[in-house]
Scaffold this motif. Structure first.
Motif, PDB file in Angstrom:
ATOM      1  N   TRP B 102      63.189 -22.411  40.791  1.00 34.68           N
ATOM      2  CA  TRP B 102      61.871 -22.415  41.430  1.00 34.68           C
ATOM      3  C   TRP B 102      61.706 -23.619  42.359  1.00 34.68           C
ATOM      4  N   GLN B 103      62.228 -24.747  41.904  1.00 32.73           N
ATOM      5  CA  GLN B 103      62.158 -25.952  42.737  1.00 32.73           C
ATOM      6  C   GLN B 103      62.903 -25.710  44.047  1.00 32.73           C
ATOM      7  N   GLY B 104      64.063 -25.058  43.941  1.00 30.17           N
ATOM      8  CA  GLY B 104      64.867 -24.770  45.132  1.00 30.17           C
ATOM      9  C   GLY B 104      64.169 -23.789  46.065  1.00 30.17           C
ATOM     10  N   ILE B 105      63.555 -22.758  45.452  1.00 29.82           N
ATOM     11  CA  ILE B 105      62.860 -21.760  46.271  1.00 29.82           C
ATOM     12  C   ILE B 105      61.750 -22.430  47.085  1.00 29.82           C
ATOM     13  N   PHE B 106      60.961 -23.252  46.403  1.00 27.31           N
ATOM     14  CA  PHE B 106      59.876 -23.928  47.127  1.00 27.31           C
ATOM     15  C   PHE B 106      60.415 -25.002  48.079  1.00 27.31           C
ATOM     16  N   VAL B 179      58.138 -27.965  32.821  1.00 29.49           N
ATOM     17  CA  VAL B 179      58.772 -28.242  34.118  1.00 29.49           C
ATOM     18  C   VAL B 179      58.913 -26.937  34.900  1.00 29.49           C
ATOM     19  N   ALA B 180      59.317 -25.876  34.186  1.00 28.29           N
ATOM     20  CA  ALA B 180      59.517 -24.588  34.870  1.00 28.29           C
ATOM     21  C   ALA B 180      58.218 -24.088  35.488  1.00 28.29           C
ATOM     22  N   LYS B 181      57.141 -24.155  34.713  1.00 32.05           N
ATOM     23  CA  LYS B 181      55.858 -23.656  35.229  1.00 32.05           C
ATOM     24  C   LYS B 181      55.374 -24.531  36.394  1.00 32.05           C
ATOM     25  N   ASP B 223      52.345 -40.020  25.866  1.00 37.44           N
ATOM     26  CA  ASP B 223      53.044 -39.126  26.799  1.00 37.44           C
ATOM     27  C   ASP B 223      52.363 -37.761  26.870  1.00 37.44           C
ATOM     28  N   PHE B 224      52.028 -37.219  25.670  1.00 38.02           N
ATOM     29  CA  PHE B 224      51.420 -35.887  25.626  1.00 38.02           C
ATOM     30  C   PHE B 224      50.018 -35.883  26.221  1.00 38.02           C
ATOM     31  N   ASN B 225      49.272 -36.948  25.969  1.00 40.67           N
ATOM     32  CA  ASN B 225      47.856 -36.939  26.337  1.00 40.67           C
ATOM     33  C   ASN B 225      47.536 -37.632  27.646  1.00 40.67           C
ATOM     34  N   VAL B 226      48.418 -38.490  28.103  1.00 39.89           N
ATOM     35  CA  VAL B 226      48.116 -39.236  29.333  1.00 39.89           C
ATOM     36  C   VAL B 226      49.224 -39.066  30.380  1.00 39.89           C
ATOM     37  N   THR B 227      50.433 -39.525  30.064  1.00 43.92           N
ATOM     38  CA  THR B 227      51.484 -39.615  31.093  1.00 43.92           C
ATOM     39  C   THR B 227      51.830 -38.256  31.702  1.00 43.92           C
ATOM     40  N   LEU B 228      52.119 -37.278  30.827  1.00 47.54           N
ATOM     41  CA  LEU B 228      52.523 -35.973  31.361  1.00 47.54           C
ATOM     42  C   LEU B 228      51.367 -35.232  32.042  1.00 47.54           C
ATOM     43  N   PRO B 229      50.182 -35.129  31.406  1.00 46.67           N
ATOM     44  CA  PRO B 229      49.075 -34.475  32.119  1.00 46.67           C
ATOM     45  C   PRO B 229      48.753 -35.146  33.454  1.00 46.67           C
ATOM     46  N   LYS B 230      48.875 -36.488  33.492  1.00 50.29           N
ATOM     47  CA  LYS B 230      48.598 -37.210  34.743  1.00 50.29           C
ATOM     48  C   LYS B 230      49.635 -36.844  35.803  1.00 50.29           C
ATOM     49  N   ALA B 231      50.898 -36.771  35.392  1.00 53.08           N
ATOM     50  CA  ALA B 231      51.962 -36.400  36.347  1.00 53.08           C
ATOM     51  C   ALA B 231      51.721 -34.986  36.878  1.00 53.08           C
ATOM     52  N   LEU B 232      51.249 -34.089  36.004  1.00 49.39           N
ATOM     53  CA  LEU B 232      51.008 -32.701  36.426  1.00 49.39           C
ATOM     54  C   LEU B 232      49.787 -32.593  37.332  1.00 49.39           C
ATOM     55  N   ALA B 233      48.817 -33.489  37.117  1.00 52.82           N
ATOM     56  CA  ALA B 233      47.568 -33.403  37.878  1.00 52.82           C
ATOM     57  C   ALA B 233      47.634 -34.134  39.211  1.00 52.82           C
ATOM     58  N   SER B 234      48.617 -35.040  39.360  1.00 53.97           N
ATOM     59  CA  SER B 234      48.595 -35.894  40.543  1.00 53.97           C
ATOM     60  C   SER B 234      49.570 -35.437  41.641  1.00 53.97           C
ATOM     61  N   LYS B 235      49.905 -34.160  41.580  1.00 61.26           N
ATOM     62  CA  LYS B 235      50.784 -33.567  42.604  1.00 61.26           C
ATOM     63  C   LYS B 235      52.094 -34.324  42.737  1.00 61.26           C
ATOM     64  N   SER B 236      52.635 -34.750  41.613  1.00 65.36           N
ATOM     65  CA  SER B 236      53.946 -35.408  41.627  1.00 65.36           C
ATOM     66  C   SER B 236      55.003 -34.390  42.034  1.00 65.36           C
ATOM     67  N   SER B 237      56.182 -34.873  42.376  1.00 67.95           N
ATOM     68  CA  SER B 237      57.279 -33.946  42.683  1.00 67.95           C
ATOM     69  C   SER B 237      57.788 -33.353  41.370  1.00 67.95           C
ATOM     70  N   VAL B 238      58.495 -32.232  41.481  1.00 70.40           N
ATOM     71  CA  VAL B 238      59.075 -31.612  40.276  1.00 70.40           C
ATOM     72  C   VAL B 238      60.027 -32.604  39.607  1.00 70.40           C
ATOM     73  N   ASP B 239      60.760 -33.349  40.417  1.00 67.75           N
ATOM     74  CA  ASP B 239      61.700 -34.325  39.840  1.00 67.75           C
ATOM     75  C   ASP B 239      60.961 -35.386  39.031  1.00 67.75           C
ATOM     76  N   ASP B 240      59.798 -35.813  39.508  1.00 68.78           N
ATOM     77  CA  ASP B 240      59.022 -36.824  38.763  1.00 68.78           C
ATOM     78  C   ASP B 240      58.558 -36.265  37.421  1.00 68.78           C
ATOM     79  N   VAL B 241      58.069 -35.016  37.451  1.00 70.33           N
ATOM     80  CA  VAL B 241      57.626 -34.380  36.192  1.00 70.33           C
ATOM     81  C   VAL B 241      58.821 -34.217  35.257  1.00 70.33           C
ATOM     82  N   ARG B 242      59.959 -33.808  35.832  1.00 69.38           N
ATOM     83  CA  ARG B 242      61.155 -33.635  35.004  1.00 69.38           C
ATOM     84  C   ARG B 242      61.569 -34.973  34.368  1.00 69.38           C
TER      85      ARG B 242
END
Lengths: 350, 270
Positions: B102-106, B179-181, B223-242
């Protein structure tokens, strides 16, 4: 005075952090548990036949171990288990009943709020009086049985504050000058606020939330609260008891001690619970196994949960709850969180 | 290249894990049917689908090079990927590579839509093709395990009755799905998986873990409550979320070791 006397005994161990006092208390608790209270499984009838249990997810793995042990002990029992989030299973039971179906014989829920959904729908069977009488005063209900409990506590850092500085009235915490850690988004905290609403009223709860919010530091979960207290980031926290006990068991010299308020929401004991959905001897006797001396002691020592059967010792590190005066409140009334969430949003806490 | 090697390392580990008795839970976009539970019987089809997709990808890139962004019809990339059965085969067998696809497609689509130089588009195309061939290799490997009866049947129902170490494995799997979603441009689904995993899986094991390593639990809670949700909400790159997810998975590996040790010390109920 009663609270202070209790605190003194608890704090004696807490003040001598990391000394054998903590360990000796634990050992004493464990040995007591095997001597007094509860009915031993040796004296319970063998279970047989089909039994369907709806199990709300709980203390990962340990409830499963209990169920496996009951199955192993009763080879003629065909136990079928449906697992899921507690609230979802409670809703399923109610929906199934409306559709004229009763699939579950037993419902074991991790919180009493979900039990309330089912008892309010008048789907739970009345339990035999001898079974109710096994439970401690204040935890006897006609149609469900609390299994184990967790108590609200005020964990504090004895390097920063003295026990005497911790108020014995939860409402007075708002007017103290203590720095506070809390986790408002956490489900147990929201149940505690629900209890405060029911006991003190909406206006007093709103005032308390606003006042504490000015000095509180928020954390994602209540372990975070306890860890912040232990590190000395704040004076005192609001959390369920088991975080501090577990932390102590892994780190005996942790800078944490527990204080309890008196007869208010600050020392609310909430519980897991079990009820029978069908009038069946197997279902009732299955509940007897959950209240047995062995299961109660196992959950106390391994999961740090508070046994609610009379005469079973509390988890290692926690004094007997008979010395604490939790508020008298029907635990099933804690089911509806919506007014609490609205209040918390209105005052800007959520 | 480093990431490519790292992914193959993860792939090998994933199949070792798959030999356990734990059921694999799937919530693939495509139907769960014969094509994911009889991988061997569908390998030829999968090979044809990957080749077809890559040929179409090249046609889109050539059109972009010769006729421009509008004529390239970059939306076709998603449409083509959605229609192939291979889509759910890789999604159910090895989610990390699924995310890379999906990352490649986009990556290709964005390069075309923002009218990047053809050399940049070709770079993205090469990355996507690499992920697709890697995915085919993963499915072939899974087919071998499945043929030997070492791979659990893919079910659409929720995984049940996990031990604490198995719960850690399931949490790691679900983080791969996050990451996939996210790579699939479905951030709300990703956040929902994070919350659900925390509430229904992590909270069930954190009690036992606190006594073993409270700092580790606190770290993962953050990580579950702050770091990861923040990474998902802040339009990070897929690599950053990964990167956030891989960091969490490393901590979860440590947690697994501690829980296995703790389980050995647990007393019997009766």
């Amino acid at each position: 005075m009663q609270r202070r006397t209790f605190l003194q005994s608890l704090l004696t161990s807490a003040a001598i952090i990391g000394t054998p006092m903590w360990a000796s208390r634990a050992l004493a608790a464990e040995s007591t548990a095997t001597i007094v209270g509860g009915v031993s499984v040796e004296n319970l009838p063998e279970l047989s036949g089909d039994l369907t249990l709806y199990l709300g997810r709980g203390e990962g793995g340990l409830y499963e171990k209990v169920l496996q042990a009951i199955s192993d002990r009763n080879p003629k029992l065909n136990l079928k288990i449906r697992r899921g989030p507690t609230a979802a299973l409670a809703n399923s039971i109610v929906a199934e009943a409306k559709a004229g179906v009763r699939r579950a014989d037993i419902f074991w829920a991790v919180d009493s709020g979900a039990i309330g959904l089912v008892t309010d729908a008048e789907l739970a069977q009345v339990l035999p009086s001898d079974l109710q009488e096994q439970l401690k005063s204040g935890f006897q209900y006609p149609n469900w049985a609390p299994v184990t409990g967790r108590i609200r506590t005020l964990p504090y850092n004895p390097q920063r504050v003295k026990a005497e500085q911790i108020p014995s009235d939860i409402m007075a915490l708002a007017d103290s000058d203590l720095s506070i850690a809390w986790a408002p988004a956490y489900a147990s905290f929201q149940s505690f606020i629900t209890a405060m609403r029911l006991l003190e009223g909406e206006q007093a709860t709103a005032h308390w939330l606003r006042a504490v919010n000015k000095r509180a530091k928020s954390y994602a979960g209540e372990l975070g609260v306890v860890m912040a207290v232990e590190r000395g980031e704040v004076d005192v926290g609001l959390a369920n008891h088991y975080y501090s006990l577990r932390l102590k068991s892994g780190k005996p010299n942790a800078n944490i001690a527990l204080a309890f308020t008196d007869n208010d929401a600050g020392c609310l004991i909430n519980s897991s619970g079990v009820l029978a959905l069908k009038d069946s001897a197997t279902a009732t006797n299955f509940i007897r196994y959950l209240l047995s001396r062995e299961v109660q002691s196992y959950l106390a020592t391994e999961a740090y949960e508070i046994p609610l059967v009379k005469g079973i010792a509390p988890p290692p590190g926690l004094a007997d709850i008979s010395n604490i005066r939790p508020p008298k409140i029907d635990l099933t009334k804690l089911a509806d969180l919506r007014p609490t969430l609205k209040l918390m949003r209105d005052v800007g806490v959520l | 290249m480093k990431r490519f090697l790292k992914q193959f390392h993860h792939l090998a580990l994933a199949f070792v894990a798959a030999t356990s008795l734990m059921a694999v839970q799937a919530s693939a976009n495509g139907d769960i049917g014969d094509h994911v539970n009889d991988l061997q019987g569908h390998l030829k089809q999968y090979h044809q689908e990957v080749s077809w997709f890559i040929d179409n990808l090249d046609e889109i890139v050539v059109r972009y090079d010769t006729k421009g962004a509008t004529a390239a019809q970059s939306d076709k990339l998603m449409e083509n990927w959605e229609v192939v059965d291979f889509h759910s085969a890789i999604e159910t067998q090895y989610v990390p590579v699924y995310a890379s696809i999906w990352q490649g497609i986009f990556g290709v689509k964005q390069a075309i839509d923002s009218e990047q130089p053809i050399v940049k588009v070709r770079e993205q195309q090469a990355l996507l093709e690499q992920s697709l061939w890697q995915a085919l290799g993963a499915v072939k490997l899974a087919a071998q395990y499945q043929k030997k009866g070492l791979l659990a049947k893919v079910k659409t129902t929720e995984t049940d009755n996990l031990t604490q170490p198995e719960t850690i494995d399931e949490i790691k799997h679900r983080l791969d799905r996050v990451v996939a979603k996210y790579a699939e441009r479905l951030p709300e689904s990703a956040v929902s998986i994070v919350h659900d995993t925390y509430q229904h899986l992590f909270e069930g094991i954190e009690g036992a873990l606190i006594a073993q390593d409270a700092d580790l639990v606190e770290d993962l809670e953050k990580d579950f409550n702050v770091t990861l949700p923040k990474a998902l909400a802040s339009k990070s790159s897929v690599d950053d979320v990964r990167n956030v997810v891989e960091d969490m998975q490393g901590k979860l590996d440590n947690a697994r070791i501690l829980l296995v040790q703790a389980e050995k010390k647990q007393k019997d109920v009766f």
